[in-house]
Design a protein around this motif. Structure first.
Motif, PDB file in Angstrom:
ATOM      1  N   TRP A  18       0.855  -1.245  -0.263  1.00  0.00           N
ATOM      2  CA  TRP A  18       0.087  -0.089   0.032  1.00  0.00           C
ATOM      3  C   TRP A  18       0.864   1.317   0.052  1.00  0.00           C
ATOM      4  O   TRP A  18       0.430   2.296  -0.224  1.00  0.00           O
ATOM      5  CB  TRP A  18      -1.006  -0.029   1.135  1.00  0.00           C
ATOM      6  CG  TRP A  18      -1.780  -1.042   1.234  1.00  0.00           C
ATOM      7  CD1 TRP A  18      -1.998  -2.086   2.092  1.00  0.00           C
ATOM      8  CD2 TRP A  18      -2.971  -1.166   0.122  1.00  0.00           C
ATOM      9  NE1 TRP A  18      -3.017  -3.070   1.684  1.00  0.00           N
ATOM     10  CE2 TRP A  18      -3.809  -2.332   0.622  1.00  0.00           C
ATOM     11  CE3 TRP A  18      -3.390  -0.569  -0.832  1.00  0.00           C
ATOM     12  CZ2 TRP A  18      -4.606  -2.906  -0.275  1.00  0.00           C
ATOM     13  CZ3 TRP A  18      -4.392  -1.054  -1.670  1.00  0.00           C
ATOM     14  CH2 TRP A  18      -5.100  -2.239  -1.457  1.00  0.00           C
ATOM     15  N   GLN A  62     -17.596   8.915   1.133  1.00  0.00           N
ATOM     16  CA  GLN A  62     -17.246   7.944   1.950  1.00  0.00           C
ATOM     17  C   GLN A  62     -16.244   8.554   2.782  1.00  0.00           C
ATOM     18  O   GLN A  62     -15.765   9.532   2.819  1.00  0.00           O
ATOM     19  CB  GLN A  62     -16.510   6.878   0.718  1.00  0.00           C
ATOM     20  CG  GLN A  62     -15.358   7.658  -0.113  1.00  0.00           C
ATOM     21  CD  GLN A  62     -14.618   6.594  -1.035  1.00  0.00           C
ATOM     22  OE1 GLN A  62     -14.611   5.233  -0.582  1.00  0.00           O
ATOM     23  NE2 GLN A  62     -14.623   7.092  -2.241  1.00  0.00           N
ATOM     24  N   TYR A  63     -15.882   7.710   3.687  1.00  0.00           N
ATOM     25  CA  TYR A  63     -15.059   7.957   4.817  1.00  0.00           C
ATOM     26  C   TYR A  63     -13.617   7.651   4.272  1.00  0.00           C
ATOM     27  O   TYR A  63     -13.198   6.707   3.562  1.00  0.00           O
ATOM     28  CB  TYR A  63     -15.096   7.029   6.065  1.00  0.00           C
ATOM     29  CG  TYR A  63     -13.950   7.232   6.931  1.00  0.00           C
ATOM     30  CD1 TYR A  63     -13.862   8.291   7.714  1.00  0.00           C
ATOM     31  CD2 TYR A  63     -13.079   6.255   7.334  1.00  0.00           C
ATOM     32  CE1 TYR A  63     -12.912   8.382   8.874  1.00  0.00           C
ATOM     33  CE2 TYR A  63     -12.075   6.434   8.533  1.00  0.00           C
ATOM     34  CZ  TYR A  63     -12.091   7.667   9.067  1.00  0.00           C
ATOM     35  OH  TYR A  63     -11.027   7.799  10.016  1.00  0.00           O
ATOM     36  N   LYS A  64     -12.498   8.777   4.579  1.00  0.00           N
ATOM     37  CA  LYS A  64     -11.246   8.588   4.319  1.00  0.00           C
ATOM     38  C   LYS A  64     -10.470   8.687   5.446  1.00  0.00           C
ATOM     39  O   LYS A  64     -10.341   9.727   6.147  1.00  0.00           O
ATOM     40  CB  LYS A  64     -10.956   9.879   3.172  1.00  0.00           C
ATOM     41  CG  LYS A  64     -11.459   9.655   1.918  1.00  0.00           C
ATOM     42  CD  LYS A  64     -11.007   8.591   1.132  1.00  0.00           C
ATOM     43  CE  LYS A  64     -11.828   8.632  -0.462  1.00  0.00           C
ATOM     44  NZ  LYS A  64     -11.057   7.759  -1.084  1.00  0.00           N
ATOM     45  N   HIS A  65      -9.837   7.753   5.606  1.00  0.00           N
ATOM     46  CA  HIS A  65      -9.070   7.326   7.068  1.00  0.00           C
ATOM     47  C   HIS A  65      -7.775   8.333   7.092  1.00  0.00           C
ATOM     48  O   HIS A  65      -7.576   8.906   8.212  1.00  0.00           O
ATOM     49  CB  HIS A  65      -8.514   6.002   7.095  1.00  0.00           C
ATOM     50  CG  HIS A  65      -7.939   5.956   8.463  1.00  0.00           C
ATOM     51  ND1 HIS A  65      -8.631   6.019   9.678  1.00  0.00           N
ATOM     52  CD2 HIS A  65      -6.832   5.517   8.848  1.00  0.00           C
ATOM     53  CE1 HIS A  65      -8.014   5.765  10.753  1.00  0.00           C
ATOM     54  NE2 HIS A  65      -6.557   5.757  10.390  1.00  0.00           N
ATOM     55  N   GLU A  97     -17.459   1.363  -8.128  1.00  0.00           N
ATOM     56  CA  GLU A  97     -18.187   2.503  -7.228  1.00  0.00           C
ATOM     57  C   GLU A  97     -19.440   2.913  -6.910  1.00  0.00           C
ATOM     58  O   GLU A  97     -20.215   3.262  -5.963  1.00  0.00           O
ATOM     59  CB  GLU A  97     -17.044   3.713  -6.872  1.00  0.00           C
ATOM     60  CG  GLU A  97     -15.657   3.456  -6.498  1.00  0.00           C
ATOM     61  CD  GLU A  97     -14.596   4.507  -5.982  1.00  0.00           C
ATOM     62  OE1 GLU A  97     -15.339   5.790  -6.409  1.00  0.00           O
ATOM     63  OE2 GLU A  97     -13.664   4.344  -5.672  1.00  0.00           O
ATOM     64  N   ASP A 138     -14.552  -2.678  -2.407  1.00  0.00           N
ATOM     65  CA  ASP A 138     -13.628  -3.603  -1.750  1.00  0.00           C
ATOM     66  C   ASP A 138     -14.194  -3.550  -0.431  1.00  0.00           C
ATOM     67  O   ASP A 138     -15.113  -2.874   0.167  1.00  0.00           O
ATOM     68  CB  ASP A 138     -12.383  -2.600  -2.118  1.00  0.00           C
ATOM     69  CG  ASP A 138     -11.861  -2.649  -3.322  1.00  0.00           C
ATOM     70  OD1 ASP A 138     -11.965  -3.430  -4.205  1.00  0.00           O
ATOM     71  OD2 ASP A 138     -10.977  -1.640  -3.533  1.00  0.00           O
ATOM     72  N   GLU A 139     -13.478  -4.529   0.440  1.00  0.00           N
ATOM     73  CA  GLU A 139     -13.700  -4.866   1.739  1.00  0.00           C
ATOM     74  C   GLU A 139     -13.695  -3.649   2.804  1.00  0.00           C
ATOM     75  O   GLU A 139     -14.398  -3.382   3.837  1.00  0.00           O
ATOM     76  CB  GLU A 139     -12.997  -5.841   2.081  1.00  0.00           C
ATOM     77  CG  GLU A 139     -11.515  -5.658   2.400  1.00  0.00           C
ATOM     78  CD  GLU A 139     -10.634  -6.798   2.794  1.00  0.00           C
ATOM     79  OE1 GLU A 139      -9.596  -6.745   3.638  1.00  0.00           O
ATOM     80  OE2 GLU A 139     -11.048  -7.984   2.783  1.00  0.00           O
ATOM     81  N   THR A 140     -12.867  -2.735   2.383  1.00  0.00           N
ATOM     82  CA  THR A 140     -12.724  -1.339   3.186  1.00  0.00           C
ATOM     83  C   THR A 140     -13.666  -0.085   2.878  1.00  0.00           C
ATOM     84  O   THR A 140     -13.374   0.855   3.166  1.00  0.00           O
ATOM     85  CB  THR A 140     -11.254  -0.908   3.186  1.00  0.00           C
ATOM     86  OG1 THR A 140     -10.877  -0.467   1.767  1.00  0.00           O
ATOM     87  CG2 THR A 140     -10.294  -2.007   3.713  1.00  0.00           C
ATOM     88  N   GLU A 141     -14.445  -0.485   1.778  1.00  0.00           N
ATOM     89  CA  GLU A 141     -15.131   0.459   1.196  1.00  0.00           C
ATOM     90  C   GLU A 141     -16.594   0.577   1.806  1.00  0.00           C
ATOM     91  O   GLU A 141     -17.321  -0.435   1.713  1.00  0.00           O
ATOM     92  CB  GLU A 141     -15.389   0.551  -0.663  1.00  0.00           C
ATOM     93  CG  GLU A 141     -13.774   1.015  -0.759  1.00  0.00           C
ATOM     94  CD  GLU A 141     -14.035   0.900  -2.463  1.00  0.00           C
ATOM     95  OE1 GLU A 141     -13.224   1.844  -2.986  1.00  0.00           O
ATOM     96  OE2 GLU A 141     -14.432  -0.043  -3.038  1.00  0.00           O
ATOM     97  N   ALA A 142     -17.127   1.792   1.871  1.00  0.00           N
ATOM     98  CA  ALA A 142     -18.623   1.888   2.192  1.00  0.00           C
ATOM     99  C   ALA A 142     -18.786   3.268   1.559  1.00  0.00           C
ATOM    100  O   ALA A 142     -18.222   4.461   1.907  1.00  0.00           O
ATOM    101  CB  ALA A 142     -18.978   1.980   3.682  1.00  0.00           C
TER     102      ALA A 142
END
Length: 181
Positions: A18, A62-65, A97, A138-142
């Motif tokens: 990453w 979406q949330y962006k860490h 998306e 993807d698994e980390t996406e909402a």
């Protein structure tokens, strides 16, 4: 006259799937040596400005860490130019998306952070985008898909509701280059 720096040596000091960090030894045009210039070796990015036949712009929320915020932006993501073209990546990201698809046209190539990042952002437009399926996240996406009018988009841009730099620049360029009013 402005001159390029000379890279005398480079080494990857951190290598993860990453994130990759490179340390360069460079010589400035005046001869000065900088022995610790760090560069993020980043994957290439595509951003897509899609507008439907009913003149609704397709946005994602979406949330962006990294920023710790929930943000509104244009759909997009990273890609590997060794395995797919930017056009293919743009279509893939839009469909994954948002569930939308259409014919892509290249609008521009942008550079987000040329001081420390290696990647480029390829901006594509899709006129007459159609809902052709469901999201495939993807698994980390909402991701929440938003459809807004062109006037709403312009207001969101001017009021800072959309503040991701590539999305701001991309939307402004797309509105102009695709002749959308």
């Amino acid at each position: 006259m402005i001159e390029k720096w000379k890279t005398l040596a480079s080494e990857i000091v951190f290598n993860h799937k990453w994130y990759k960090l490179r340390k360069d030894l460079v010589q400035l045009p005046d001869g000065k040596i900088v022995d610790d210039y760090f560069v993020s070796v980043r994957p290439e990015v595509v951003i897509i400005f899609a507008i439907t036949k009913s003149k609704k712009v397709v946005l994602v929320k979406q949330y962006k860490h990294g920023s710790g915020e929930i943000l509104i932006e244009l759909p997009g993501g990273i890609y590997d130019p060794d395995t797919e073209s930017p056009e293919e990546a743009a279509l893939r990201e839009l469909k994954e998306e948002t569930g939308y698809s259409g014919k892509v046209v290249k609008i521009a190539e942008l550079i987000d952070n040329p001081t420390k990042d290696t990647n480029r952002i390829s901006l594509y437009g899709v006129k007459n985008a159609v809902k052709s399926g469901e999201q495939n996240l993807d698994e980390t996406e909402a991701i929440e898909v938003l459809l807004v009018s062109v006037e709403e988009l312009k207001t969101m841009l001017l009021q800072g509701e959309i503040k991701v730099s590539g999305s701001v620049a991309g939307a402004m360029l797309a509105l102009h280059k695709l002749n959308i009013e």
